[in-house]
Scaffold this active site. Sequence first.
Site, PDB file in Angstrom:
ATOM      1  N   HIS A 110       0.705  -1.690   0.069  1.00  0.00           N
ATOM      2  CA  HIS A 110       0.189   0.264  -0.270  1.00  0.00           C
ATOM      3  C   HIS A 110       0.811   0.388  -0.323  1.00  0.00           C
ATOM      4  O   HIS A 110       2.125   0.805   0.269  1.00  0.00           O
ATOM      5  CB  HIS A 110      -1.021   0.022   1.015  1.00  0.00           C
ATOM      6  CG  HIS A 110      -0.294   0.153   2.465  1.00  0.00           C
ATOM      7  ND1 HIS A 110       0.731  -0.893   3.059  1.00  0.00           N
ATOM      8  CD2 HIS A 110      -0.404   1.049   3.378  1.00  0.00           C
ATOM      9  CE1 HIS A 110       0.414  -0.981   4.303  1.00  0.00           C
ATOM     10  NE2 HIS A 110      -0.315   0.584   4.554  1.00  0.00           N
ATOM     11  N   HIS A 165       1.160   3.729   2.370  1.00  0.00           N
ATOM     12  CA  HIS A 165       1.597   4.677   3.216  1.00  0.00           C
ATOM     13  C   HIS A 165       2.985   5.172   3.150  1.00  0.00           C
ATOM     14  O   HIS A 165       3.951   3.851   2.322  1.00  0.00           O
ATOM     15  CB  HIS A 165       1.650   4.088   4.686  1.00  0.00           C
ATOM     16  CG  HIS A 165       0.442   4.238   4.812  1.00  0.00           C
ATOM     17  ND1 HIS A 165      -0.766   3.409   5.594  1.00  0.00           N
ATOM     18  CD2 HIS A 165      -0.693   4.861   4.167  1.00  0.00           C
ATOM     19  CE1 HIS A 165      -2.329   3.993   5.884  1.00  0.00           C
ATOM     20  NE2 HIS A 165      -1.999   4.544   5.169  1.00  0.00           N
ATOM     21  N   ASP A 200       5.717   5.062   4.838  1.00  0.00           N
ATOM     22  CA  ASP A 200       6.404   4.125   5.674  1.00  0.00           C
ATOM     23  C   ASP A 200       6.463   2.567   4.805  1.00  0.00           C
ATOM     24  O   ASP A 200       7.379   1.990   5.025  1.00  0.00           O
ATOM     25  CB  ASP A 200       6.471   3.893   6.862  1.00  0.00           C
ATOM     26  CG  ASP A 200       4.882   3.282   7.437  1.00  0.00           C
ATOM     27  OD1 ASP A 200       4.262   3.392   6.483  1.00  0.00           O
ATOM     28  OD2 ASP A 200       4.685   2.328   8.308  1.00  0.00           O
ATOM     29  N   HIS A 201       6.525   2.597   4.197  1.00  0.00           N
ATOM     30  CA  HIS A 201       6.231   1.382   3.245  1.00  0.00           C
ATOM     31  C   HIS A 201       6.729   1.636   1.277  1.00  0.00           C
ATOM     32  O   HIS A 201       7.265   0.742   0.858  1.00  0.00           O
ATOM     33  CB  HIS A 201       5.299   0.442   2.858  1.00  0.00           C
ATOM     34  CG  HIS A 201       3.650   0.421   3.994  1.00  0.00           C
ATOM     35  ND1 HIS A 201       4.347  -1.060   4.587  1.00  0.00           N
ATOM     36  CD2 HIS A 201       3.665   0.849   5.117  1.00  0.00           C
ATOM     37  CE1 HIS A 201       3.809  -1.326   5.664  1.00  0.00           C
ATOM     38  NE2 HIS A 201       3.291  -0.033   6.123  1.00  0.00           N
ATOM     39  N   HIS A 250      -7.525  -1.478   6.109  1.00  0.00           N
ATOM     40  CA  HIS A 250      -6.850  -0.246   6.815  1.00  0.00           C
ATOM     41  C   HIS A 250      -6.417   0.719   5.546  1.00  0.00           C
ATOM     42  O   HIS A 250      -6.469   2.043   5.983  1.00  0.00           O
ATOM     43  CB  HIS A 250      -4.570  -0.851   6.938  1.00  0.00           C
ATOM     44  CG  HIS A 250      -3.778  -0.117   6.620  1.00  0.00           C
ATOM     45  ND1 HIS A 250      -3.273   0.750   8.169  1.00  0.00           N
ATOM     46  CD2 HIS A 250      -2.569  -0.216   6.011  1.00  0.00           C
ATOM     47  CE1 HIS A 250      -3.315   0.835   8.016  1.00  0.00           C
ATOM     48  NE2 HIS A 250      -2.362   0.810   7.523  1.00  0.00           N
ATOM     49  N   ASP A 284      -0.201  -4.393   6.041  1.00  0.00           N
ATOM     50  CA  ASP A 284      -1.144  -3.473   7.601  1.00  0.00           C
ATOM     51  C   ASP A 284      -1.832  -4.458   7.507  1.00  0.00           C
ATOM     52  O   ASP A 284      -2.242  -3.543   7.987  1.00  0.00           O
ATOM     53  CB  ASP A 284      -0.483  -2.105   7.542  1.00  0.00           C
ATOM     54  CG  ASP A 284       0.727  -1.433   7.910  1.00  0.00           C
ATOM     55  OD1 ASP A 284       1.518  -2.101   8.039  1.00  0.00           O
ATOM     56  OD2 ASP A 284       0.799  -0.077   7.616  1.00  0.00           O
ATOM     57  N   HIS A 308       5.124  -4.475  10.093  1.00  0.00           N
ATOM     58  CA  HIS A 308       5.799  -4.067  11.733  1.00  0.00           C
ATOM     59  C   HIS A 308       5.539  -5.067  12.298  1.00  0.00           C
ATOM     60  O   HIS A 308       5.380  -6.248  12.623  1.00  0.00           O
ATOM     61  CB  HIS A 308       4.911  -3.340  11.786  1.00  0.00           C
ATOM     62  CG  HIS A 308       4.863  -2.101  11.326  1.00  0.00           C
ATOM     63  ND1 HIS A 308       5.316  -0.925  11.881  1.00  0.00           N
ATOM     64  CD2 HIS A 308       2.951  -1.787  10.223  1.00  0.00           C
ATOM     65  CE1 HIS A 308       5.014   0.084  10.437  1.00  0.00           C
ATOM     66  NE2 HIS A 308       4.307  -0.297   9.632  1.00  0.00           N
TER      67      HIS A 308
HETATM   68 ZN   LIG Z   1      -0.107   1.420   6.639  1.00  0.00          ZN
END
Ligand SMILES: [Zn+2]
Length: 250
Positions: A52, A54, A56-57, A106, A123, A161
């Site tokens: 996805h 985001h 941090d990905h 998410h 996530d 995570h």
């Molecule tokens: Zn995420």
Amino acid sequence: MDIHFIPAFTDNYIYAVTADAACWIIDPGTAEPVLRWIQQHRCPPTAILCTHHHADHVGGVAALAAQFKIPVYGANTRIPALTHPLEEGKYDIDGLPVTIMELPGHTRDHLAFRVDHHLFCGDTLFAAGCGRLFEGTPAQMLHSLDRLAALPQATQVYCAHEYTLSNLRFARHLEPDHPLLRDRQQQAERQILAGQPTLPSTIGLERASNPFLRVREPSVIAAAQAHDPGVPNDPLSIFTALRSWKDRFQ
Ligand SMILES: [Zn+2]
């Protein structure tokens, strides 16, 4: 096929998946630890896959794609440098058969990747927990989690995570007498102390102990209703109550 953990930020895992002609990087939120891994393993990447959009990905996607001139796979152009949009279905990437699952909740366009009995679920599903609802509805997330729960029990679950201990604290608050949760907590504490990931989990273990996959269990229903009297006991209402409780749980 080998799967390597590349820790990033405070609690993200980037994965490197290596096989004969493949060296994939999954969810590179930052390029720097990936570049170090590539150098150490002398393994130039062949593809980037993103669950996805985001930051941090995907924060490292553009730099890695430009440096190695490799394709980028993901749901749509919310993934930087995307070259190959993916939909629900079966694909061949670098000679490996990959099953793509569309799992909204998410985010509205979250994907999971299944290769053989390995699941990369970003996530959506965490060890003993699940992702927050940023864009999707509780009904979408519950459906996505139910689909994952229906995979073969031995499926190895690689989450994005290291949230296991925090999730287990919440799960044990709901089901303090569940012996499997106590064992999981002790094992996860040992692993964290030793500097090891608590992953992968398995679908079987999550089905047996993850409260978000157990919203039809009397013990989980009772805990949700004790916290939030008046919540109906249908799975969606219980899931919705648990997810919003966990958002505020310290
Ligand atoms: Zn995420």
